[in-house]
Scaffold this motif. Structure first.
Motif, short mmCIF file in Angstrom:
data_model
loop_
_atom_site.label_atom_id
_atom_site.label_comp_id
_atom_site.label_asym_id
_atom_site.label_seq_id
_atom_site.Cartn_x
_atom_site.Cartn_y
_atom_site.Cartn_z
N GLU A 220 0.83 -1.21 0.00
CA GLU A 220 0.00 0.00 0.00
C GLU A 220 0.87 1.26 0.00
OE1 GLU A 220 -3.41 0.30 2.61
OE2 GLU A 220 -3.28 -1.87 2.94
N HIS A 221 0.35 2.28 -0.64
CA HIS A 221 0.99 3.60 -0.71
C HIS A 221 2.33 3.56 -1.44
CE1 HIS A 221 -2.17 4.61 2.07
NE2 HIS A 221 -1.68 3.78 2.98
N ARG A 222 2.50 2.55 -2.28
CA ARG A 222 3.70 2.46 -3.12
C ARG A 222 3.22 2.21 -4.54
NH1 ARG A 222 8.82 -0.01 -0.84
NH2 ARG A 222 9.47 1.00 -2.75
N ALA A 223 4.10 2.38 -5.47
CA ALA A 223 3.75 2.14 -6.88
C ALA A 223 3.40 0.66 -7.07
CB ALA A 223 4.91 2.52 -7.78
N VAL A 224 2.44 0.41 -7.96
CA VAL A 224 2.04 -0.95 -8.28
C VAL A 224 3.19 -1.62 -9.03
CG1 VAL A 224 0.42 -2.34 -9.64
CG2 VAL A 224 -0.40 -0.36 -8.35
N VAL A 225 3.46 -2.85 -8.70
CA VAL A 225 4.53 -3.61 -9.35
C VAL A 225 4.20 -3.75 -10.83
CG1 VAL A 225 5.68 -5.87 -9.45
CG2 VAL A 225 5.06 -4.89 -7.24
N SER B 137 9.96 -4.98 -4.37
CA SER B 137 8.51 -4.76 -4.36
C SER B 137 7.77 -5.97 -4.90
CB SER B 137 8.15 -3.53 -5.20
OG SER B 137 8.66 -2.36 -4.62
N ALA B 138 8.28 -6.59 -5.95
CA ALA B 138 7.67 -7.79 -6.51
C ALA B 138 7.75 -8.95 -5.52
CB ALA B 138 8.34 -8.15 -7.83
N ASP B 139 8.88 -9.05 -4.84
CA ASP B 139 9.04 -10.11 -3.84
C ASP B 139 8.06 -9.92 -2.67
OD1 ASP B 139 11.01 -11.32 -5.33
OD2 ASP B 139 12.67 -10.42 -4.20
N ALA B 140 7.84 -8.66 -2.28
CA ALA B 140 6.89 -8.39 -1.20
C ALA B 140 5.47 -8.76 -1.64
CB ALA B 140 6.96 -6.92 -0.80
N ALA B 141 5.14 -8.46 -2.90
CA ALA B 141 3.82 -8.83 -3.42
C ALA B 141 3.67 -10.35 -3.46
CB ALA B 141 3.61 -8.23 -4.81
N GLY C 285 8.87 -17.53 -11.67
CA GLY C 285 10.27 -17.85 -11.38
C GLY C 285 11.17 -17.56 -12.57
N GLY C 286 10.81 -16.56 -13.37
CA GLY C 286 11.57 -16.22 -14.57
C GLY C 286 12.72 -15.26 -14.29
N ASP C 287 13.41 -14.88 -15.36
CA ASP C 287 14.56 -13.99 -15.27
C ASP C 287 14.10 -12.56 -15.00
OD1 ASP C 287 17.12 -12.89 -15.50
OD2 ASP C 287 16.89 -12.62 -17.68
N ARG C 288 14.64 -11.97 -13.93
CA ARG C 288 14.28 -10.60 -13.55
C ARG C 288 15.50 -9.68 -13.55
NH1 ARG C 288 11.27 -10.88 -7.99
NH2 ARG C 288 13.38 -11.32 -7.37
N ARG D 90 7.01 -12.49 -14.19
CA ARG D 90 8.29 -13.20 -14.08
C ARG D 90 8.54 -13.69 -12.65
NH1 ARG D 90 12.59 -9.93 -17.92
NH2 ARG D 90 11.28 -9.98 -19.79
N THR D 91 8.11 -12.90 -11.67
CA THR D 91 8.27 -13.29 -10.27
C THR D 91 7.40 -14.50 -9.95
OG1 THR D 91 8.78 -11.01 -9.68
CG2 THR D 91 8.10 -12.46 -7.89
#
Length: 171
Positions: free
Chosen positions: A25-30, A54-58, A41-44, A37-38
């Motif tokens: 919340e209150h951060r940019a959308v991933v 941020s993607a890992d937190a989501a 399990g793809g290449d990031r 990819r997250t």
């Protein structure tokens, strides 16, 4: 074993929706591509560290909702099935997907009559009730069908009660 995986959620409802509802919340959308990819399990490597965090937190939030959904479903299914299941029937994956999707939409004002996400959630809970009560099976892959004895009819011939020798006395 989970009833639904992040990979299955990447297929439906998709990475874009998951990024919108699971981002901090209150951060940019991933970014949807990064979320996909997250989940898969793809290449990031082309993304910077903050975006990947941020993607890992989501993903962590999605995974937590999956765990909570597994516990909810186990509560229903344990009354009828032996857990854990050897494999997850597609029916249970669909139920889990509906529950996870609904739970991720935590701030959504819902009405089951007009909102497909809420409708799917309440339908999934009703289906879990019916499975628990034995009113609905999981189809061919229903693990409880292996526990119940199959109908087996056997005819064995034994000694004749009234054979030719016994009937001679009545002639």
């Amino acid at each position: 074993m989970s009833y639904v995986t992040p990979l299955q959620l990447a297929e439906k409802p998709g990475a874009r929706e998951l990024a919108q509802v699971a981002s901090t919340e209150h951060r940019a959308v991933v970014d949807a591509e990064l979320m996909d990819r997250t989940l898969r399990g793809g290449d990031r490597s082309s993304y910077d560290a903050d975006d990947m965090a941020s993607a890992d937190a989501a993903l962590a939030r999605i995974t937590q909702v999956i765990v909570e959904t597994d516990e909810l479903m186990d509560g229903y299914l344990a009354a009828r099935l032996s857990l854990p299941l050897a494999s997850v029937p597609l029916t249970l994956t669909r139920v889990a997907r509906a529950v996870v999707r609904y739970e991720l939409h935590k701030d959504r004002v819902t009405d089951a009559k007009t909102d497909p996400i809420a409708r799917d959630y309440y339908d999934a809970l009703r289906l879990l009730d019916a499975i628990r009560d034995g009113k609905v099976t999981l189809g061919v892959s229903d693990p409880s069908s292996a526990d119940s004895p199959a109908l087996d009819v056997r005819i064995e011939s034994g000694r004749k009660t009234f054979g030719g020798d016994e009937l001679r006395g009545f002639r």
